[in-house]
Write an enzyme that holds these catalytic residues in place. Structure first.
Site, PDB file in Angstrom:
ATOM      1  N   LYS A  12      70.560  40.896  14.448  1.00 51.49           N
ATOM      2  CA  LYS A  12      70.048  41.204  15.788  1.00 51.49           C
ATOM      3  C   LYS A  12      68.642  41.797  15.761  1.00 51.49           C
ATOM      4  O   LYS A  12      67.837  41.538  16.654  1.00 51.49           O
ATOM      5  CB  LYS A  12      71.002  42.141  16.514  1.00 51.49           C
ATOM      6  CG  LYS A  12      70.996  43.572  16.014  1.00 51.49           C
ATOM      7  CD  LYS A  12      71.845  44.460  16.887  1.00 51.49           C
ATOM      8  CE  LYS A  12      71.785  45.902  16.400  1.00 51.49           C
ATOM      9  NZ  LYS A  12      70.442  46.477  16.495  1.00 51.49           N
ATOM     10  N   THR A  13      68.339  42.604  14.738  1.00 52.09           N
ATOM     11  CA  THR A  13      67.007  43.217  14.674  1.00 52.09           C
ATOM     12  C   THR A  13      65.938  42.145  14.505  1.00 52.09           C
ATOM     13  O   THR A  13      64.865  42.207  15.118  1.00 52.09           O
ATOM     14  CB  THR A  13      66.929  44.236  13.519  1.00 52.09           C
ATOM     15  OG1 THR A  13      67.947  45.219  13.690  1.00 52.09           O
ATOM     16  CG2 THR A  13      65.571  44.917  13.492  1.00 52.09           C
ATOM     17  N   ASP A  16      67.812  47.746  22.902  1.00 52.95           N
ATOM     18  CA  ASP A  16      68.605  47.527  21.688  1.00 52.95           C
ATOM     19  C   ASP A  16      69.823  48.455  21.707  1.00 52.95           C
ATOM     20  O   ASP A  16      69.795  49.509  22.346  1.00 52.95           O
ATOM     21  CB  ASP A  16      67.732  47.816  20.458  1.00 52.95           C
ATOM     22  CG  ASP A  16      68.396  47.379  19.162  1.00 52.95           C
ATOM     23  OD1 ASP A  16      69.315  46.545  19.212  1.00 52.95           O
ATOM     24  OD2 ASP A  16      67.997  47.883  18.104  1.00 52.95           O
ATOM     25  N   GLU A  17      70.885  48.072  21.003  1.00 53.49           N
ATOM     26  CA  GLU A  17      72.115  48.875  20.916  1.00 53.49           C
ATOM     27  C   GLU A  17      72.610  49.255  22.318  1.00 53.49           C
ATOM     28  O   GLU A  17      72.968  50.403  22.596  1.00 53.49           O
ATOM     29  CB  GLU A  17      71.885  50.142  20.084  1.00 53.49           C
ATOM     30  CG  GLU A  17      71.402  49.893  18.664  1.00 53.49           C
ATOM     31  CD  GLU A  17      72.503  49.356  17.752  1.00 53.49           C
ATOM     32  OE1 GLU A  17      73.619  49.086  18.230  1.00 53.49           O
ATOM     33  OE2 GLU A  17      72.239  49.193  16.540  1.00 53.49           O
ATOM     34  N   GLN A  47      81.340  47.392  18.897  1.00 52.82           N
ATOM     35  CA  GLN A  47      80.821  48.499  18.098  1.00 52.82           C
ATOM     36  C   GLN A  47      80.440  49.696  18.969  1.00 52.82           C
ATOM     37  O   GLN A  47      79.623  50.525  18.564  1.00 52.82           O
ATOM     38  CB  GLN A  47      79.612  48.049  17.275  1.00 52.82           C
ATOM     39  CG  GLN A  47      79.948  47.004  16.223  1.00 52.82           C
ATOM     40  CD  GLN A  47      78.798  46.746  15.268  1.00 52.82           C
ATOM     41  OE1 GLN A  47      78.439  47.581  14.450  1.00 52.82           O
ATOM     42  NE2 GLN A  47      78.211  45.559  15.378  1.00 52.82           N
ATOM     43  N   ARG A  69      81.413  46.993   7.482  1.00 54.37           N
ATOM     44  CA  ARG A  69      80.371  47.537   6.599  1.00 54.37           C
ATOM     45  C   ARG A  69      80.452  46.904   5.215  1.00 54.37           C
ATOM     46  O   ARG A  69      79.501  46.975   4.435  1.00 54.37           O
ATOM     47  CB  ARG A  69      80.528  49.057   6.428  1.00 54.37           C
ATOM     48  CG  ARG A  69      80.430  49.913   7.673  1.00 54.37           C
ATOM     49  CD  ARG A  69      79.234  49.605   8.502  1.00 54.37           C
ATOM     50  NE  ARG A  69      79.577  48.662   9.580  1.00 54.37           N
ATOM     51  CZ  ARG A  69      78.692  48.040  10.340  1.00 54.37           C
ATOM     52  NH1 ARG A  69      77.409  48.241  10.152  1.00 54.37           N
ATOM     53  NH2 ARG A  69      79.086  47.206  11.281  1.00 54.37           N
TER      54      ARG A  69
END
Length: 767
Positions: free
Chosen positions: A37-38, A217-218, A249, A623
């Site tokens: 996504k970044t 973002d987020e 998330q 993770r």
């Protein structure tokens, strides 16, 4: 298109590229874990400037941390240097920038400073005289929470924050005092811009004309005030809004984050397009399969299926551990109270596994151990120190470096040695008893002998108390009487059926440390009381006596010494970290620990809170890049007592074929997963037999008995007998076709039974 920029677009997969090139309507990019996504959001900013000719100054991108904003800015400018004019900030940084530009319109000083939590508590005290410091801090926390929900001091909905009838009045007095100073607090950095945009048409018009692109973002981590800020900024139909996030998330409800912001985005911004980024470049398919099966149980989600780009990989391991001591023959060892002797099988398993892999060339820093609460780090820290396995605790201090643990240990040290000046000074005025540094110097001086040696500090202090001021006299007398009574209690000898944990719990309560640190927990969302309780749990291994206390403190001092020696290891260390702190991180090998009901999830989690716990488990699973282990113990220490616990409901929800199983699965898990009489076909074949048994120090090559009763009364099963009480099956064998079991009872006796004929007096105890 500029061929130079095409090289950046060529690195994207089709969904990523579609998100970057999207324009017109608002856009929600639902970005799964590890989906890049970044790269998408930074490429999109550069693309809008380089290819769509947007003025960099017309682009606003907000995220949540300075680190993330800095990384985004650097990556955008690396792709297109002329993009340096765009605004890439945190929410609060942009709020501060906005308020400085329109300070006069907002009614604040243009040179305002931002008050932090401590400043807020001080101002609450000044605005409402008579409040204790702890009370003021609690009200300051509630005011911050109210501002996160965009609730003013006159809002009727303040009752949702606190039912305290004084809260609106205290909030109002605080706001009046705050406005008089010309300064702001962190909540104001979001709240005041919303007020100004909604009330001042000129400011709103200027702002909306400038920012033609707003990216967040987020987005799943936004609170209500941040959502309203976005709405106020983007009311113009010429503003292009793009948010990036993952509803699966959203794990920060305790900080005010609202998952409904992302779930309802398409309703709040009609006509929004949705693009899912489902290709995962981090984890293997088996790990993603486990994550998907866990989170699919949630009703509040938009839904997506992660697709692994790295192949199938090894199936995650579900490790069931007993946590009782056994002799060299595999028999359970009982203490002189007839209880099974407990040891930390979980930390030993993790240490064994990591050591074994390290010997095979796997570095320590490829491992991360995840747990639900900070207090759970103690067992791993102690075991790793003794085994000389280097580690780092991420997101918090190491266990023995935490303030509350140092306080408690100082109290215990003074009980063991009333001449301990360092311990005395640390806790004589904690909680506050009116005994300042000057008074402490007098008390210590009064305890010195002519040769410089120290007398009993408590007795000396009590003798000097009548000469002190009234407040100090009362504080010293109260403190000395308390500690002297505790010393008398621990010195009186062993107590039948009680362990040192009972004494430690008494110290926690009577010392005032529990009340002091519980207030911190409520205000700051910390777990200080839980950490002290974990130290008390650890004390259950020692007897209730002065000798037991000294042995306990000696062991801790050894751990502290080993920890200081371990600091020489820098690069190659195992990571110990809470699940919440893993957000945005990745590790080659992950062990998620404590998957039991009451631990993860807690028993009080239902509805939306239980769904957030599932998301937290999902975050932990995703993770892992290459290997994933999940541990579940049959026993845990709670409040100094060893209790049987059930496997987490999340393990059952994941289903039978999700994990390879190591160790002996509890009967309750097997029944729920496989049903009565069905055979578990998913036990691990390359690790669970000889290798696993050798690692755990248990007898290998256990004979598999083909008998109908072997399922009902296997080795390890807890039973109850009318005459002998509780016990555990330690052996099972066939004798001329009859199924025979040997049971070790808590009273120390061992008996053999034929379950087929003695079922009326011998009952199976469900775990």
């Amino acid at each position: 298109m500029d061929n130079e920029f095409e090289k950046h677009l060529s690195l994207l997969n089709p969904e990523q590229r579609a998100a970057v090139e999207h324009e017109g309507k608002s856009l929600l990019i639902l970005a799964g874990a590890g989906s890049g996504k970044t790269r998408v959001i930074t490429t999109k900013i550069a693309y809008l400037i380089a290819e769509k000719n947007y003025d960099p100054r017309s682009i606003l991108a907000v995220t949540f941390t300075k680190k993330a904003a800095k990384e985004m800015r650097e990556r955008v400018e690396a792709m297109y240097p002329l993009a340096d004019g765009c605004q890439i900030r945190t929410f609060h940084s942009f709020g501060a920038y906005f308020l400085r530009r329109y300070a006069e319109e907002a009614g604040i000083d243009k040179n305002f400073t931002v008050y932090d939590d401590d400043d807020m508590a001080t101002l609450v005290q000044k605005s409402t005289p008579g409040l204790k410091k702890s009370e003021a801090a609690s009200y300051a926390h509630k005011i911050s929470l109210a501002k996160d929900y965009y609730l003013h001091c006159d809002s009727e909905r303040l009752v949702e924050i606190s039912a305290d009838p004084l809260f609106p009045e205290i909030y109002s007095a605080y706001q009046k005092k705050l406005r008089a100073t010309g300064n702001v607090d962190f909540g104001d950095l979001i709240m005041l811009p919303i007020d100004l945009l909604n009330s001042n048409e000129n400011v709103a018009r200027q702002t909306r004309f400038r920012y033609r692109v707003i990216m967040v973002d987020e987005y799943q981590d936004t609170n209500i005030a941040q959502f309203l800020f976005l709405k106020a900024l983007s009311l113009s139909d010429k503003t292009y809004v793009c948010v990036v996030g993952d509803d699966d998330q959203s794990i920060y409800k305790f900080r005010g984050a609202e998952v409904r912001n992302i779930l309802n985005f398409q309703n709040e911004f009609p006509g929004t397009d949705l693009i899912r980024l489902e290709r995962n470049y981090r984890s293997t398919a088996s790990i993603l399969n486990a994550a998907g099966k866990v989170v699919r149980r949630n009703e509040g989600r938009l839904g997506k299926t992660l697709i692994a780009e790295r192949g199938d990989g090894k199936k995650p391991a579900l490790v069931f551990l007993k946590c009782e001591e056994r002799d060299e023959k595999g028999n359970i060892i009982y203490d002189h109270w007839g209880k099974t002797k407990y040891h930390d099988d979980e930390s030993e398993f993790c240490a064994d596994l990591i050591s074994k892999k390290y010997a095979e060339g796997v570095p320590y820093n490829s491992w991360a151990i995840l747990y639900r609460t900070n207090a759970q780090s103690l067992g791993f820290e102690s075991e790793f120190l003794r085994r000389k396995i280097p580690y780092q605790v991420v997101g918090t201090l190491k266990f023995y470096e935490r303030e509350e643990i140092k306080d408690l240990l100082a109290f215990l040290s003074l009980c063991a040695n009333p001449k301990d000046e360092i311990a005395f000074r640390r806790i004589v005025n904690k909680p506050a008893r009116g005994i300042g540094a000057g008074t402490q110097d007098k008390l210590v001086t009064s305890a010195l002998n002519e040769d410089g040696s120290m007398k009993n500090l408590l007795e000396a202090a009590k003798s000097l108390a009548p000469k002190l001021s009234k407040k100090a006299r009362e504080g010293v007398t109260e403190f000395c009487d308390l500690v002297l009574s505790l010393i008398e209690e621990i010195s009186s000898g062993k107590k039948d059926g009680e362990r040192l944990s009972t004494f430690v719990e008494e110290v926690i309560q009577k010392s005032g440390l529990e009340e002091l640190h519980r207030a911190d927990d409520e205000i700051n969302g910390t777990q200080r009381v839980a950490n002290m309780q974990e130290l008390a749990n650890n004390a259950a291994l020692y007897e209730f006596s002065i000798e037991g206390l000294l042995e306990f403190l000696d062991t801790i001092e050894l751990d502290r010494t080993l920890a200081s020696e371990e600091e020489k290891f820098v690069a190659d260390r195992v990571t110990l970290i809470t699940l919440h702190n893993t957000k945005g991180l990745e590790f080659e090998r992950v062990i998620i620990t404590g998957l039991e009901q009451g631990i993860f999830p807690r028993d009080d989690k239902i509805g939306a809170e239980l769904e957030e716990e599932r998301r937290l488990f999902y975050v932990g699973i995703t993770r892992a890049k290459d290997e994933l282990y999940i541990t579940s113990c049959a026993q845990r220490r709670f409040f100094g007592r060893t209790e049987f616990v059930r496997p987490s409901i999340f393990l059952k929800e994941a289903g039978a074929d999700t994990f390879r199983v190591l160790g002996d699965a509890p009967q309750s898990y097997e029944y729920e997963i496989f049903g009565h009489g069905e055979k578990n076909q998913f036990y691990d074949s390359d690790f669970s037999d000889e290798d696993f048994c050798k690692m755990r120090g248990a007898p290998s090559g256990v004979q598999k008995i083909n008998h109908p009763l072997a399922k009902k009364f296997p080795v390890g099963q807890t039973v109850f007998h009318d005459d002998y009480g509780y016990g555990q099956v330690t052996k099972a064998f066939l004798n001329e076709g009859e199924y025979v079991i040997e049971v070790a009872f808590q009273n120390g006796g061992t008996k053999k039974f034929l379950p087929e004929y003695q079922s009326s007096s011998l009952m199976r105890v469900e775990e």
